[in-house]
Scaffold this active site. Structure first.
Site, PDB file in Angstrom:
ATOM      1  N   LYS A  71      23.104  72.403  -5.426  1.00 29.49           N
ATOM      2  CA  LYS A  71      22.821  72.403  -3.979  1.00 29.49           C
ATOM      3  C   LYS A  71      23.875  71.669  -3.147  1.00 29.49           C
ATOM      4  O   LYS A  71      24.160  72.068  -2.022  1.00 29.49           O
ATOM      5  CB  LYS A  71      21.442  71.785  -3.711  1.00 29.49           C
ATOM      6  N   ASP A 107      14.809  74.470   2.390  1.00 34.70           N
ATOM      7  CA  ASP A 107      13.819  73.478   1.931  1.00 34.70           C
ATOM      8  C   ASP A 107      13.354  72.685   3.150  1.00 34.70           C
ATOM      9  O   ASP A 107      12.154  72.438   3.334  1.00 34.70           O
ATOM     10  CB  ASP A 107      14.442  72.491   0.933  1.00 34.70           C
TER      11      ASP A 107
END
Ligand SMILES: NC(=O)c1ccc[n+]([C@@H]2O[C@H](COP(=O)([O-])OP(=O)(O)OC[C@H]3O[C@@H](n4cnc5c(N)ncnc54)[C@H](OP(=O)(O)O)[C@@H]3O)[C@@H](O)[C@H]2O)c1
Length: 289
Positions: A71, A107
């Protein structure tokens, strides 16, 4: 489903990816909306990340979700990064527009959408975040970006200090950090609106563990547990018994997928179906473990 030369390919890269719920959530949604899309998991080792991203461009893959451990590492390979994702320093979704790769952090958006869905406002509220890892990071930046005041309790003070330092540098506002201990929690929880567990405490198979002593939970509190397996963690069960509003990590998982779906396809995501499929997949995984 018929795969043709026109089928748009999306997917997930990470290591591991075997237990991901994203393929079932996305593929069921494409089917329901009659979209000529397919979503595949790709296990990509750290050392192959840059080649995988070049491959996304070369193969004209429309969109990728990014999971652990890529990420943060993926950022240098992108052409553009959305402002919030840049602040967070982590991307979990890449959209390929004619070879131009843009990174997002769904997210963070998924977490905020899950709260919005339950009509929980965060503006100028006080949030206690338990944990200082990857999930805490996305959530803390998302909340501070919306004007929420953040208090971080973490087992490792060093890690909490690093996160708080970055939040202060970015937003120029106060962020307090405390140990993950009852006395400190008691103080913080006195005037708190939102309590968010971002640690893995309570995750299957340790389902009887909780990061917060039950007696500290009370009515009026909104408790969000990012853990989604089990769907109802010990913390959420205790919170409900204490009269608090509770939100499961499955909501964040589904909404982050829904935001990514919308970026990949330009269509509104069938959120209820995505949730149903994610829960089914979770039950299947639990049956096999
Ligand atoms: N619902 C969703 O969409 C979603 C999205 C992302 C993550 N998650 C879930 O969030 C959880 C954390 O993921 P992450 O990526 O943030 O992991 P991470 O970066 O490894 O961070 C883990 C955090 O948990 C704390 N922790 C771990 N074990 C602990 C224990 N026994 N006691 C107290 N604290 C403990 C760590 O504290 P130290 O710093 O002291 O080690 C750290 O703050 C996982 O359960 C993951 O599945 C859910």
């Amino acid at each position: 489903m018929v795969i043709s030369g026109k089928t748009q390919v999306c997917g997930l890269i990470g290591d591991p990816v075997e237990h991901s719920m994203s393929p079932v959530m996305h593929n069921a949604s494409y089917q329901k909306l009659g979209l000529d899309y397919i979503y595949l998991p790709f296990r990509v080792k750290k050392e192959n990340l840059s080649r995988a991203i070049s491959g996304m461009q070369a193969l004209n893959i429309r969109g990728l979700n990014i999971t652990i451990p890529h990420k943060a590492a993926v950022l240098p390979f992108l052409n553009k990064v959305d402002a919030l994702a840049l602040k967070i320093g982590a991307v979990n979704t890449i959209v390929n527009d004619k070879g131009v790769l843009t990174g997002y952090n769904t997210d963070a958006e998924g977490f905020l959408n899950a709260l919005h869905e339950r009509r929980v406002s965060v503006d100028r509220k006080k949030a206690v975040i338990i944990g200082a890892g990857g999930a805490a990071r996305a959530i803390a930046f998302a909340l501070m970006d919306k004007g929420t005041n953040v208090y971080i309790h973490n087992r490792s003070q060093e890690r909490a200090k690093v996160l708080a330092g970055e939040l202060i540098d970015t937003f120029n506002r106060r962020v307090e950090i405390f140990p993950l201990e009852k006395d400190y929690l008691l103080k913080s929880l006195k005037s708190v609106d939102l309590l968010i567990n971002t640690t893995s405490v309570g995750m299957s198979p340790e389902i009887n563990d909780t990061p917060i002593p039950t007696e500290l939970l009370k009515p009026g509190l909104v408790i969000f547990d990012v853990v989604y397996n089990p769907l109802r963690t010990r913390l959420l069960i205790d919170g409900e018994a204490a009269g608090a509003m509770t939100i499961s990590g499955i909501e964040m998982l589904v909404f982050q997928g829904a935001v990514a779906f919308e970026k990949f396809t330009g269509q509104k995501a069938p959120v209820a179906l995505m949730k149903e499929k994610a829960i089914q997949q979770l039950e299947k995984l639990n049956d096999f473990s």
